[in-house]
Design a protein around this motif. Structure first.
Motif, short mmCIF file in Angstrom:
data_model
loop_
_atom_site.label_atom_id
_atom_site.label_comp_id
_atom_site.label_asym_id
_atom_site.label_seq_id
_atom_site.Cartn_x
_atom_site.Cartn_y
_atom_site.Cartn_z
N ALA A 1 -2.53 -3.38 -5.62
CA ALA A 1 -1.49 -3.55 -4.62
C ALA A 1 -2.00 -3.22 -3.22
O ALA A 1 -1.69 -3.93 -2.25
CB ALA A 1 -0.29 -2.67 -4.97
N VAL A 2 -2.79 -2.15 -3.10
CA VAL A 2 -3.34 -1.78 -1.79
C VAL A 2 -4.33 -2.84 -1.31
O VAL A 2 -4.30 -3.26 -0.15
CB VAL A 2 -3.99 -0.39 -1.85
N ALA A 3 -5.21 -3.29 -2.21
CA ALA A 3 -6.19 -4.31 -1.82
C ALA A 3 -5.50 -5.60 -1.40
O ALA A 3 -5.89 -6.24 -0.42
CB ALA A 3 -7.15 -4.57 -2.99
N GLU B 1 -2.14 6.53 6.33
CA GLU B 1 -2.46 6.35 7.76
C GLU B 1 -3.85 5.75 7.94
O GLU B 1 -4.05 4.87 8.79
CB GLU B 1 -2.34 7.70 8.47
N ARG B 2 -4.82 6.19 7.12
CA ARG B 2 -6.17 5.62 7.25
C ARG B 2 -6.19 4.16 6.79
O ARG B 2 -6.87 3.31 7.38
CB ARG B 2 -7.17 6.46 6.44
N ILE B 3 -5.45 3.84 5.75
CA ILE B 3 -5.36 2.46 5.28
C ILE B 3 -4.66 1.60 6.33
O ILE B 3 -5.05 0.46 6.58
CB ILE B 3 -4.64 2.41 3.92
N GLY B 4 -3.64 2.15 6.98
CA GLY B 4 -2.98 1.42 8.05
C GLY B 4 -3.91 1.13 9.21
O GLY B 4 -3.86 0.04 9.81
N ILE C 1 2.40 4.93 -0.05
CA ILE C 1 1.16 4.71 0.70
C ILE C 1 1.30 3.50 1.62
O ILE C 1 0.96 3.55 2.81
CB ILE C 1 -0.03 4.51 -0.26
N LEU C 2 1.79 2.39 1.07
CA LEU C 2 1.90 1.16 1.85
C LEU C 2 2.91 1.31 2.98
O LEU C 2 2.70 0.80 4.09
CB LEU C 2 2.27 -0.01 0.95
N ASP C 3 3.99 2.04 2.72
CA ASP C 3 4.97 2.27 3.78
C ASP C 3 4.35 3.10 4.90
O ASP C 3 4.55 2.79 6.09
CB ASP C 3 6.18 2.99 3.19
N ARG C 4 3.58 4.11 4.54
CA ARG C 4 2.92 4.95 5.54
C ARG C 4 1.89 4.14 6.33
O ARG C 4 1.66 4.39 7.52
CB ARG C 4 2.24 6.13 4.86
N ALA C 5 1.29 3.16 5.65
CA ALA C 5 0.30 2.31 6.30
C ALA C 5 0.93 1.22 7.15
O ALA C 5 0.22 0.53 7.90
CB ALA C 5 -0.60 1.66 5.24
#
Length: 285
Positions: free
Chosen positions: A124-126, A96-99, A271-275
């Motif tokens: 992947a996140v970056a 959520e914070r990354i989103g 993580i990416l899906d949540r973001a």
């Protein structure tokens, strides 16, 4: 990357791969690190200026609450535990914070003290954040400092970046190295702090992170500097959890940070899906 797993699917994966649940981290190692952090040993504080009131007992109590280690103080030897539901809750909070960073198109720093295992996740996140319009900062590339290697020896460590901007340390052997040190992140922030345009003397730096995504001393130094920080920590690394308890670290995800890199791919997708970010291909470890 495969579609994001459901919470139940990811929970089963965490336990099966020993990322959480019964983990391979020795209890005696955990307790030793808790004692050293409570005693103020800088190596175990990850660059955080923690309150002096911590004791070995209160560190254990905090780690039970925030990580899910065995609460029995008489458990002195054997393996320890990480509560997979705490791991899932904090993965969701991290996502959520990354989103939020993606929606705001924030400036971000990404760094790891575990390059052998966690680099593909961070990459992947970056990459997803860059695709959303965020600026992934890469300050102080090539900055070096000396570490002691034992028996009177020393070695240089330098900041290098894995594409698209994941900071890590490389040695004179041109291999990446594990580190707890906060010094590299501190060097990165010093360089960013000096990025003030000549026409704006006294103003804020031209480049400053809104968010740090990191672990070990990279995360501790960022949180100590007042930057929103989300990261990962093993059950033998209490400092980031203590930092979260003191309000200096925003989210700490408890997990075994030393398993095979491909086992973190489902966490990355989650993580990416949540973001709310697309899950592109994850670099192989």
């Amino acid at each position: 990357m495969k579609p994001a797993p459901t919470r139940a699917e990811l929970r089963a994966h965490l336990v099966r791969t020993m990322i959480a649940g019964d983990v391979a981290t020795p209890r005696q190692n955990n307790l030793l690190h808790y004692r050293r952090m409570a005693n103020g040993n800088p190596y175990y504080q990850f660059g955080l200026e923690l309150k002096p009131s911590w004791t070995e007992r209160t560190v254990l109590e905090m780690m039970v609450e925030r990580c899910g280690v065995d609460p029995d103080p008489r458990h002195l030897f054997g393996d320890d535990t990480i509560d997979p539901d705490i791991t899932l809750d904090t993965l969701e909070a991290m996502g959520e914070r990354i989103g939020l960073a993606a929606r705001r198109q924030e400036d971000v720093v990404v760094a790891t003290g575990h390059p052998a295992t966690l680099t593909p996740l961070y990459q992947a996140v970056a990459r997803a954040l860059e695709g959303a319009g965020c600026r992934v900062l890469t300050p102080a590339a090539g900055w070096t400092y000396e570490i002691e290697t034992g028996y009177g020896g020393s070695d240089l460590r330098r900041i290098v970046y894995a594409e698209p901007g994941v900071a890590m340390l490389e040695g004179d052997d041109h291999r990446t190295h594990h580190t707890h040190d906060p010094h590299p992140m501190e060097a990165m922030l010093r360089e960013l702090a000096s990025s003030v345009s000549e026409s704006s003397v006294g103003a804020k730096p031209d480049f400053w992170p809104d968010l740090a995504i990191a672990d070990h001393g990279w995360a501790g130094a960022a949180g100590q500097a007042g930057i929103d920080t989300v990261g990962f920590a093993d059950c033998n690394d209490p400092a980031l959890f203590a930092g979260a308890a003191e309000g200096k670290i925003d989210v700490v995800v408890p997990l075994d940070d030393g398993v095979s890199p491909h086992h973190y791919a489902p966490l990355t997708a989650y993580i990416l899906d949540r973001a709310g970010l697309p899950a592109g291909p994850v670099p192989s470890g």
